[in-house]
Each structure stands twice: as C-alpha cells, then as structure tokens.
Write a protein that holds these residues in place. Sequence first.
Motif, mmCIF file in Angstrom:
data_model
loop_
_atom_site.group_PDB
_atom_site.id
_atom_site.type_symbol
_atom_site.label_atom_id
_atom_site.label_comp_id
_atom_site.label_asym_id
_atom_site.label_seq_id
_atom_site.Cartn_x
_atom_site.Cartn_y
_atom_site.Cartn_z
ATOM 1 N N ARG A 1 -2.730 -6.599 10.333
ATOM 2 C CA ARG A 1 -2.677 -6.747 8.879
ATOM 3 C C ARG A 1 -1.487 -7.594 8.487
ATOM 4 O O ARG A 1 -0.401 -7.471 9.074
ATOM 5 C CB ARG A 1 -2.591 -5.352 8.276
ATOM 6 N N HIS B 1 1.608 -5.281 12.129
ATOM 7 C CA HIS B 1 1.779 -6.136 10.950
ATOM 8 C C HIS B 1 2.287 -7.498 11.413
ATOM 9 O O HIS B 1 3.232 -7.571 12.211
ATOM 10 C CB HIS B 1 2.762 -5.487 9.979
ATOM 11 N N ARG C 1 2.898 12.508 15.875
ATOM 12 C CA ARG C 1 1.510 12.036 15.932
ATOM 13 C C ARG C 1 1.028 11.973 17.371
ATOM 14 O O ARG C 1 1.760 11.524 18.252
ATOM 15 C CB ARG C 1 1.480 10.642 15.307
ATOM 16 N N ILE D 1 -9.666 -0.414 6.111
ATOM 17 C CA ILE D 1 -9.771 -0.747 7.543
ATOM 18 C C ILE D 1 -11.190 -1.200 7.831
ATOM 19 O O ILE D 1 -12.153 -0.478 7.535
ATOM 20 C CB ILE D 1 -9.417 0.456 8.441
ATOM 21 N N SER E 1 -9.543 -2.248 21.062
ATOM 22 C CA SER E 1 -9.353 -2.983 19.808
ATOM 23 C C SER E 1 -7.910 -2.864 19.339
ATOM 24 O O SER E 1 -7.170 -1.967 19.736
ATOM 25 C CB SER E 1 -10.279 -2.428 18.739
ATOM 26 N N PRO F 1 2.748 2.705 11.332
ATOM 27 C CA PRO F 1 1.868 3.631 10.628
ATOM 28 C C PRO F 1 2.525 3.986 9.297
ATOM 29 O O PRO F 1 3.672 3.611 9.056
ATOM 30 C CB PRO F 1 1.858 4.855 11.552
ATOM 31 N N SER F 2 1.826 4.701 8.445
ATOM 32 C CA SER F 2 2.450 5.216 7.227
ATOM 33 C C SER F 2 3.631 6.108 7.626
ATOM 34 O O SER F 2 3.579 6.815 8.641
ATOM 35 C CB SER F 2 1.424 5.993 6.402
ATOM 36 N N ILE G 1 -14.937 4.499 17.099
ATOM 37 C CA ILE G 1 -13.506 4.215 17.048
ATOM 38 C C ILE G 1 -12.731 5.411 16.508
ATOM 39 O O ILE G 1 -13.189 6.117 15.626
ATOM 40 C CB ILE G 1 -13.280 2.942 16.207
ATOM 41 N N ARG G 2 -11.537 5.598 17.100
ATOM 42 C CA ARG G 2 -10.727 6.743 16.736
ATOM 43 C C ARG G 2 -9.655 6.294 15.741
ATOM 44 O O ARG G 2 -8.894 5.396 16.015
ATOM 45 C CB ARG G 2 -10.040 7.213 18.014
ATOM 46 N N ALA G 3 -9.637 6.871 14.604
ATOM 47 C CA ALA G 3 -8.611 6.528 13.630
ATOM 48 C C ALA G 3 -8.179 7.802 12.942
ATOM 49 O O ALA G 3 -9.007 8.520 12.414
ATOM 50 C CB ALA G 3 -9.159 5.528 12.611
ATOM 51 N N SER G 4 -6.861 8.063 12.960
ATOM 52 C CA SER G 4 -6.430 9.373 12.473
ATOM 53 C C SER G 4 -6.741 9.543 11.000
ATOM 54 O O SER G 4 -7.035 10.627 10.546
ATOM 55 C CB SER G 4 -4.945 9.602 12.741
ATOM 56 N N GLY G 5 -6.707 8.451 10.239
ATOM 57 C CA GLY G 5 -7.088 8.539 8.832
ATOM 58 C C GLY G 5 -8.546 8.918 8.674
ATOM 59 O O GLY G 5 -9.006 9.226 7.582
ATOM 60 N N THR H 1 0.843 -1.203 0.000
ATOM 61 C CA THR H 1 0.000 0.000 0.000
ATOM 62 C C THR H 1 0.876 1.250 0.000
ATOM 63 O O THR H 1 0.930 1.986 -0.990
ATOM 64 C CB THR H 1 -0.913 0.012 1.231
ATOM 65 N N ARG I 1 -12.173 2.751 6.595
ATOM 66 C CA ARG I 1 -11.335 3.452 5.602
ATOM 67 C C ARG I 1 -11.370 2.610 4.329
ATOM 68 O O ARG I 1 -10.946 1.458 4.360
ATOM 69 C CB ARG I 1 -9.899 3.592 6.131
ATOM 70 N N SER J 1 -4.312 0.687 3.373
ATOM 71 C CA SER J 1 -5.197 -0.482 3.444
ATOM 72 C C SER J 1 -6.639 -0.108 3.796
ATOM 73 O O SER J 1 -6.894 0.900 4.457
ATOM 74 C CB SER J 1 -4.667 -1.457 4.500
HETATM 75 O O1 TXA Z 1 -1.801 0.473 4.417
HETATM 76 C C1 TXA Z 1 -1.698 0.743 5.608
HETATM 77 O O2 TXA Z 1 -2.593 0.504 6.422
HETATM 78 C C2 TXA Z 1 -0.382 1.395 6.064
HETATM 79 C C3 TXA Z 1 0.744 0.373 5.886
HETATM 80 C C4 TXA Z 1 2.058 0.863 6.424
HETATM 81 O O3 TXA Z 1 0.368 -0.837 6.489
HETATM 82 N N1 TXA Z 1 -0.488 1.825 7.418
HETATM 83 C C5 TXA Z 1 -1.244 2.883 7.770
HETATM 84 O O4 TXA Z 1 -1.170 3.171 9.125
HETATM 85 O O5 TXA Z 1 -1.909 3.512 6.971
HETATM 86 P P1 TXA Z 1 -1.655 4.573 9.702
HETATM 87 O O6 TXA Z 1 -1.337 4.524 11.155
HETATM 88 O O7 TXA Z 1 -1.054 5.675 8.933
HETATM 89 O O8 TXA Z 1 -3.181 4.517 9.510
HETATM 90 C C6 TXA Z 1 -3.898 3.525 10.207
HETATM 91 C C7 TXA Z 1 -5.188 4.054 10.703
HETATM 92 C C8 TXA Z 1 -5.008 5.207 11.643
HETATM 93 O O9 TXA Z 1 -5.984 6.170 11.304
HETATM 94 C C9 TXA Z 1 -5.247 4.594 13.004
HETATM 95 O O10 TXA Z 1 -5.754 5.546 13.903
HETATM 96 C C10 TXA Z 1 -6.237 3.490 12.666
HETATM 97 O O11 TXA Z 1 -5.808 3.010 11.427
HETATM 98 N N2 TXA Z 1 -6.191 2.396 13.637
HETATM 99 C C11 TXA Z 1 -5.184 1.539 13.880
HETATM 100 N N3 TXA Z 1 -5.473 0.722 14.885
HETATM 101 C C12 TXA Z 1 -6.701 1.053 15.301
HETATM 102 C C13 TXA Z 1 -7.568 0.604 16.349
HETATM 103 N N4 TXA Z 1 -7.227 -0.360 17.184
HETATM 104 N N5 TXA Z 1 -8.746 1.207 16.481
HETATM 105 C C14 TXA Z 1 -9.098 2.211 15.665
HETATM 106 N N6 TXA Z 1 -8.340 2.688 14.682
HETATM 107 C C15 TXA Z 1 -7.159 2.125 14.498
#
Ligand code: TXA
Length: 324
Positions: A117, A63, A54, A186, A113, A142-143, A224-228, A31, A198, A184
């Motif tokens: 991946r 992963h 962050r 989500i 949670s 994370p990215s 759920i809180r996700a920065s994306g 990704t 997502r 990816s």
């Molecule tokens: O494709 C991808 O998912 C990439 C590659 C590196 O694997 N990773 C990625 O990670 O995009 P990140 O952290 O940039 O974005 C993941 C999103 C974030 O918004 C984070 O808050 C959310 O997923 N997330 C991760 N674990 C979570 C959880 N337990 N509950 C809610 N949101 C979660």
Amino acid sequence: MEIINNITQDVIKKAANSLINGHLVAFPTETVYGLGADATNEKAVSRIYSVKGRPTNHPLIVHISSISQLNNWAIDIPEYAIKLAREFWPGPMTLLLKRSELAMGFITGEQDSIGLRVPDQSVALALLDELEKLGGLGIAAPSANRFGAVSPTTAEAVQEELGSFLQTEDLILDDGQCAVGVESSIIDCTKEYPVVLRPGAITIEMIEMTSGVNLQLNPEKSDIRASGLLESHYSPKAQVVIDVAAEPGDGFIALANIPTPAGVVRLASPENIEEYARIFYKALREGDQKGLKKITVLQPDGGGLAIAIRDRSGKAAAGKGTLR
Ligand code: TXA
Ligand code: MG
C-alpha cells in the motif's frame, strides 16, 4: 519511547534512521496509525508481533512510497491491479499480490502473497522517502493496537494501546487525527478477478469502475488469512450491540439526525458517512474510558463507505455474545 508532535524534516530523518537501526516507529496514515518496522529486517519485524501480541502467521502490509516500488515486492502483477494502483495510490487501498523473493515469510505469514500500500498521508510519505534515501525498501506496519483491539486514529490512542510495550528508542509520530478513520480496503489481486477482502474507503463501486470487473465482497471464498477477517476483531472492552434499542446507561453511536434515547451516553453524532468512519473508533475508545459496560451502535445504511462501517461495527460486536 518518545512521542513527537512537531514533525519537522529533522524528525522525519531521525525516525527513518530509527527504522534502519531496527527500532519501531508508530506513524500516522490517512486510515489509522501504523506500527512500523523496516520491512527487510526480520528482528525488527518480529518485535511488531510481540508488541502487538499478534500471532506470527498473520501477514503484515508493506508500505511503499510509490507505485514504482511495486516490482521490488511483487511479481506477476495482473493488469487490473496496475490500473487500481494507478487510480487509487496514494490512498486507502491495499493490494494482495504474488510475492517476490524479497517478501519473505516473516512478512507474509509464510503465504505466497504480499500486501502492499502507498499511504496518502504527508508524514507517512516523507518517512518512506527518507527511508529509501537510506537504502530502505518499505515499512511493514499493521495498525498500532494490541491484537484484536480497536485501531488507533490518534497518537494518544497509540500510546494507550502500546506505550507499555514499546522500548526507549521506539518513536510515536503524532500528526493528529487520521482523515479516513477505518483501515484500508484490502483487495486480493492474486486471482483472475479482484476480490474485496476488507471493505474500506476505496469502495466496491470505485473498484468496479476502474477494473471493469463486477466484484463481490467475498472473504468466505478466499483461502487467504487476514486477521481483520476474523469474525471478532476491532473490539473495545465494552460489549457492542448493533441496531437494537439503547438502554439507559449504554454508550450510543448513531448519525446526528437520530435523537439520543433517554438516559444513554451519546458518544458520537456524525453528520455524514465520512464523519462516521472518521470518529467511530475514537467513540468506541471513549466508551471504554468512561467505563461503560455496553455500547449501542446504530449502523448507517447504504453502499460505499457505509459498508466498511457496518463491517467494523459487526466485528466489534462479534464474539461477545451480542445480537448481530
Ligand atoms: O489501513 C491499513 O491497512 C492500516 C494502515 C496502518 O496501513 N494497516 C492495517 O494493517 O490495517 P493490519 O495488519 O492491522 O491489517 C491488515 C490485514 C490483516 O488482517 C492481515 O492479516 C491482512 O491485512 N494481510 C496483510 N498481508 C496479507 C497477505 N499477504 N495475505 C493475506 N492477508 C494479508
Ligand atoms: Mg489491525
């Protein structure tokens, strides 16, 4: 920080050792590039947050090398989540599951949670295998961009984003351009039915076929809180405007069959939706490198991966006083 672009088995061993020793390793996935740390090492994980800038309550994806590692990190896994994992892992899909004891607050942002991946990229999988041989259980990543910025799809973009924040012993593994180009999908699997938080390359249609459940793309209704999931994210320095007429001097991103308006700087001409996703972030970066003030994006129509592209372009455009 060292960038390595001839990834041999020795390099993979060195990188796995670096992770075990608490250093950060940026690595390719299918990704986007991830900024990795040993997911059981609190100190190493805390460096991810400082390098990215962050907030620490935003959880990280862990992963893992295969579906067989699921039970280390998650409990009470619903049947439909197992089906999804069997069908789409390794692949561009993150499952949110109820966390195990191992998945501690410093990974999950103190939520119940955990995001998991199995990436579909040979360097990433080799690194995970090697890490496990050394007793590791997963790579939190994370990215590999500064918080809120555009995800990197090349090692050069990782260096540009994070180079000045990484330490001498950290590594960047360069395996060229990422195949998918957007993060990816989500899927929240903590409820009775899966909820797509997502959109990504594992599309809503694909998930419905496998899970046998009708889905909604429904971040609003999730707690759920996700920065994306923030409205504004994935933003270049340039202002991004979507689906409006481009003005002279603008950067311009649109499918190849759309002619270039007079006086604009064409940043990308993807032939199809897959290519659009693959080159979208790179094109936004090029706009910044050229010092453009504004980038006009004509979004692709339709379902599937086009939904993910519209999600990301919408977020790139948000929060900068632009039309949506
Ligand atoms: O494709 C991808 O998912 C990439 C590659 C590196 O694997 N990773 C990625 O990670 O995009 P990140 O952290 O940039 O974005 C993941 C999103 C974030 O918004 C984070 O808050 C959310 O997923 N997330 C991760 N674990 C979570 C959880 N337990 N509950 C809610 N949101 C979660
Ligand atoms: Mg990110």
